[in-house]
Write an enzyme that holds these catalytic residues in place. Structure first.
Site, PDB file in Angstrom:
ATOM      1  N   GLY A 218      -6.842  18.977  48.598  1.00 43.77           N
ATOM      2  CA  GLY A 218      -6.765  17.904  47.612  1.00 43.77           C
ATOM      3  C   GLY A 218      -6.579  16.569  48.302  1.00 43.77           C
ATOM      4  O   GLY A 218      -6.072  16.511  49.433  1.00 43.77           O
TER       5      GLY A 218
ATOM      6  N   CYS B  50       0.732  17.835  52.948  1.00 44.87           N
ATOM      7  CA  CYS B  50      -0.003  16.657  52.481  1.00 44.87           C
ATOM      8  C   CYS B  50      -0.748  16.055  53.669  1.00 44.87           C
ATOM      9  O   CYS B  50      -0.180  15.972  54.760  1.00 44.87           O
ATOM     10  CB  CYS B  50       0.989  15.646  51.904  1.00 44.87           C
ATOM     11  N   LEU B  51      -1.991  15.661  53.424  1.00 44.82           N
ATOM     12  CA  LEU B  51      -2.779  15.097  54.533  1.00 44.82           C
ATOM     13  C   LEU B  51      -2.180  13.783  55.030  1.00 44.82           C
ATOM     14  O   LEU B  51      -2.457  13.373  56.160  1.00 44.82           O
ATOM     15  CB  LEU B  51      -4.234  14.892  54.096  1.00 44.82           C
TER      16      LEU B  51
ATOM     17  N   GLU C  19      -1.479  15.934  43.466  1.00 42.82           N
ATOM     18  CA  GLU C  19      -2.417  14.808  43.582  1.00 42.82           C
ATOM     19  C   GLU C  19      -2.152  13.739  42.534  1.00 42.82           C
ATOM     20  O   GLU C  19      -2.227  12.549  42.830  1.00 42.82           O
ATOM     21  CB  GLU C  19      -3.868  15.301  43.505  1.00 42.82           C
TER      22      GLU C  19
ATOM     23  N   HIS D 213       0.524  11.441  43.528  1.00 41.91           N
ATOM     24  CA  HIS D 213       0.096  10.381  44.450  1.00 41.91           C
ATOM     25  C   HIS D 213      -0.291   9.112  43.689  1.00 41.91           C
ATOM     26  O   HIS D 213      -0.072   8.005  44.172  1.00 41.91           O
ATOM     27  CB  HIS D 213      -1.130  10.833  45.260  1.00 41.91           C
TER      28      HIS D 213
END
Ligand code: NI
Length: 173
Positions: free
Chosen positions: A48, A95-96, A138, A141
């Protein structure tokens, strides 16, 4: 235009703490952004990605939680949770924007989400399992919220310090 891998912002970054703006209209730029986000997510690789993670503070997320089998790329514009189950489930989240850090987060096990598709049509779907966790992560965010905000202050601070160190190292090259 070819899809482009965009750089992913690393926490802490003020753009990851912003309340993102709703998208007023699906334009070619929005479609391109969604395509770039999917490209960036698959490249990372991740399941995601939210627009603020590539520095665009608009309410757009992409995801694909299929691990084996046909990919199912999804792009959700202005997504909102319209129902959440009382049942909770715990997943180890990452989380990226917070590379290599993982922690258990408890969230509603199922959610119903409404969003605008890239075709301009309103869509609704009920998500369960990993998809439910991912879509909630997501959407968070878009409200400037990270999964580490669910952790205790000490754990959160420890992770933030690690990320500051990582950013210093990357800046030095
Ligand atoms: Ni994330």
């Amino acid at each position: 235009m070819a899809d482009m891998i965009r750089p992913i912002l690393i926490h802490p970054d003020p753009r990851l703490k912003k309340l993102c703006d709703p998208v007023a209209e699906i334009t070619p730029e929005i479609r391109q952004l969604a395509a770039d986000m999917l490209e960036t997510m698959y490249d990372a690789p991740g399941i995601g990605l939210a627009a603020p993670q590539v520095g665009v503070t608009k309410r757009i997320i992409v995801m694909d939680c299929i691990k084996d089998g046909e990919p199912e790329p999804m792009a959700l514009v202005n997504p909102e949770v319209i129902w959440a189950s009382e049942d909770l489930s715990t997943y180890e989240e990452g989380c990226l924007s917070i590379p290599d850090q993982y922690a258990d987060v408890k969230r509603p096990a199922e959610v119903k989400v409404r969003w605008l598709g890239l075709d301009g049509e309103v869509q609704e779907r009920q998500f369960a399992g990993l998809w439910a966790t991912c879509v909630q992560h997501e959407i968070d965010h878009l409200d400037g919220k990270l999964f580490i905000d669910y952790l205790g202050p000490l754990k959160r601070q420890m992770i933030t310090r690690k990320m500051e160190k990582l950013k210093r190292e990357r800046a030095r090259g």
